[in-house]
Design an enzyme around this catalytic site. Structure first.
Site, PDB file in Angstrom:
ATOM      1  N   ASP A 101      -9.815   7.653  -0.748  1.00 25.17           N
ATOM      2  CA  ASP A 101     -10.273   6.222  -0.927  1.00 25.17           C
ATOM      3  C   ASP A 101     -10.919   5.451  -1.705  1.00 25.17           C
ATOM      4  O   ASP A 101     -11.972   5.415  -1.139  1.00 25.17           O
ATOM      5  CB  ASP A 101      -9.538   5.400   0.387  1.00 25.17           C
ATOM      6  N   SER A 159      -7.265  -3.028   3.887  1.00 28.10           N
ATOM      7  CA  SER A 159      -7.276  -3.131   2.566  1.00 28.10           C
ATOM      8  C   SER A 159      -7.703  -5.133   2.760  1.00 28.10           C
ATOM      9  O   SER A 159      -8.959  -5.755   4.382  1.00 28.10           O
ATOM     10  CB  SER A 159      -6.149  -3.825   1.666  1.00 28.10           C
ATOM     11  N   ARG A 215      -0.145  -5.437 -11.981  1.00 27.39           N
ATOM     12  CA  ARG A 215       0.652  -4.240 -11.025  1.00 27.39           C
ATOM     13  C   ARG A 215       0.121  -3.078 -11.662  1.00 27.39           C
ATOM     14  O   ARG A 215      -0.235  -2.569 -10.638  1.00 27.39           O
ATOM     15  CB  ARG A 215       1.857  -4.799 -10.712  1.00 27.39           C
ATOM     16  N   HIS A 230      -5.999   4.415  -1.517  1.00 25.49           N
ATOM     17  CA  HIS A 230      -6.124   3.222  -0.336  1.00 25.49           C
ATOM     18  C   HIS A 230      -4.946   3.046  -0.170  1.00 25.49           C
ATOM     19  O   HIS A 230      -4.975   2.242   1.115  1.00 25.49           O
ATOM     20  CB  HIS A 230      -6.200   2.225  -1.839  1.00 25.49           C
ATOM     21  N   ASP A 231      -4.254   3.219  -0.461  1.00 20.89           N
ATOM     22  CA  ASP A 231      -2.814   2.948   0.380  1.00 20.89           C
ATOM     23  C   ASP A 231      -2.160   3.940   1.116  1.00 20.89           C
ATOM     24  O   ASP A 231      -0.830   3.423   1.689  1.00 20.89           O
ATOM     25  CB  ASP A 231      -1.350   3.722  -1.024  1.00 20.89           C
TER      26      ASP A 231
END
EC number: 2.3.1.46
Length: 379
Positions: free
Chosen positions: A323, A157, A227, A356-357
């Site tokens: 992602d 990232s 968040r 994405h994680d």
């Protein structure tokens, strides 16, 4: 608390702090007269000093990438699945350095540090920092450690952006560059997500113009919302559907706006609550702005291939099928530019449902591919 530290862990580790008295001029035009960087190391530096690997962290990351600080730790470092004996970044072969970037809130100089000019926390007075600034400060840390060249610079990232910048800014100091789940610059949509997150913080009454520490408060609500927005973008639709679906927390609807009814609501609120208790709001603003500003090709009329011409490293670019924050198409932009610049590049697009994680999750295919590339690096 681990009942026993796993055999493939780097074990107990202790952070170290490097102090720098030489002023660092930043891209914004301001100068940090002195600063400190907190970092950890894993493995041993060989006699030739040729086996060093730099880990660059993402938005909410820090220096504690692997191992445990004490036997009471419930969790290891954030990339423990990838760093350790026999793992993708094998500490039996490599000397690994992981740091907290300038502007961070985990021990490196940042907004919560004391401003020597005022004797108070920097707060909003801390200068805006860029990926280039981070790389320049990391280069000074490498000098301090006696590392002239990295065997590899690795990041996911925002960390991948730093790895790419290393290959551009210090081409002779990087042999291999690994950019995972990254992008050559943010899309308008990504900038928009960051702006929504920033506005959530800036509009919190407890933000106090960024000087909330002096007021003895934190903009908890704003950080929570920021968040929560972030977590929606880190997970794929499939991952959220599989993990939560439309499941209810208490098996019934309450017909109000205050109850936490759906499991996904509970998850987002938990993540926001936990994050707001450990992260600095000003740091969040700085990290998102560094993401927005990253655009190395801008100096070359938006020609990314020409930007990469100076690079001397071999490259490994990895992306994940689900992602949508930094999609495979963005990684292929990097690959196409590297090929046009006649650089050696390996591209891996990994089937993973987590979004994405996925770069943080021990997917067997991902770990196998990651390990395979790292194993070919001569030390």
């Amino acid at each position: 608390m681990p009942t026993a530290i796993p055999a493939d862990s780097v074990g107990l580790v202790s952070p170290q702090v490097a102090h720098f008295a030489e002023p660092l001029t930043l891209a914004c035009g301001r100068t940090l007269a002195d600063y400190q960087l907190i970092y950890e190391t894993y493995g041993e530096l060989n006699a030739a000093r040729s086996n060093a690997v730099l880990i660059c962290h993402a938005l909410s990351g820090h220096h504690h990438a692997a191992g445990y600080h004490s036997e009471d730790d419930r969790k290891p470092g954030w990339w423990d699945s990838c760093i350790g004996p026999g793992k993708a970044i094998d500490t039996d072969r490599f000397f690994v350095v992981s740091l907290n970037n300038l502007g961070g809130c985990n021990g490196s100089t940042g907004p919560s540090s004391t401003n020597p000019a005022t004797g108070k926390p920097y707060g909003a007075d801390f200068p805006v920092v860029t990926v280039e600034d981070w790389v320049h400060s990391q280069a000074r840390l490498a000098d301090r450690l006696g590392i002239n060249q990295w065997a590899a610079v690795v990041g996911g990232s925002l960390g991948g952006m730093q790895a790419l910048q290393w290959a551009i800014s210090y081409p002779e100091r990087v042999r291999h560059c690994l950019a995972i789940a990254s992008a050559p610059k943010l899309s308008a949509q990504n900038i928009a997500f960051n702006e929504v997150a920033r506005q959530a913080i800036l509009s919190d009454p407890e933000f106090h113009g960024g000087h909330f520490q002096e007021m003895g408060v934190i903009p908890k609500r704003g950080l929570m919302l920021a968040r929560m927005v972030g977590h929606i973008t880190y997970l794929s639709d499939d991952a959220m559907g599989t993990k939560f679906g439309r499941g209810l927390k208490s098996e019934k609807l309450n017909y109000d706006f205050n109850s936490v009814e759906f499991q996904v609501e509970s998850y987002l609120r938990y993540q926001g609550e936990e994050f707001s208790g450990r992260f600095d709001a000003n740091t969040y603003l700085l990290m998102t702005k560094a993401l927005d500003y990253f655009d190395p090709a801008a100096a070359n009329d938006d020609d990314l291939a020409r930007t990469f011409e100076v690079a001397q490293a071999d490259f490994c670019v990895m992306s994940f099928t689900t992602d949508w924050r930094f999609s495979p198409e963005r990684s292929r932009e990097i690959v196409d530019a590297l090929l046009a610049a006649r650089k050696n590049v390996c591209y891996l697009e990994i089937d993973a449902p987590q979004g994405h994680d996925a770069f943080l999750i021990p997917n067997p295919r991902y770990l196998q591919a990651f390990r395979g590339y790292m194993n070919r690096i001569a030390v």
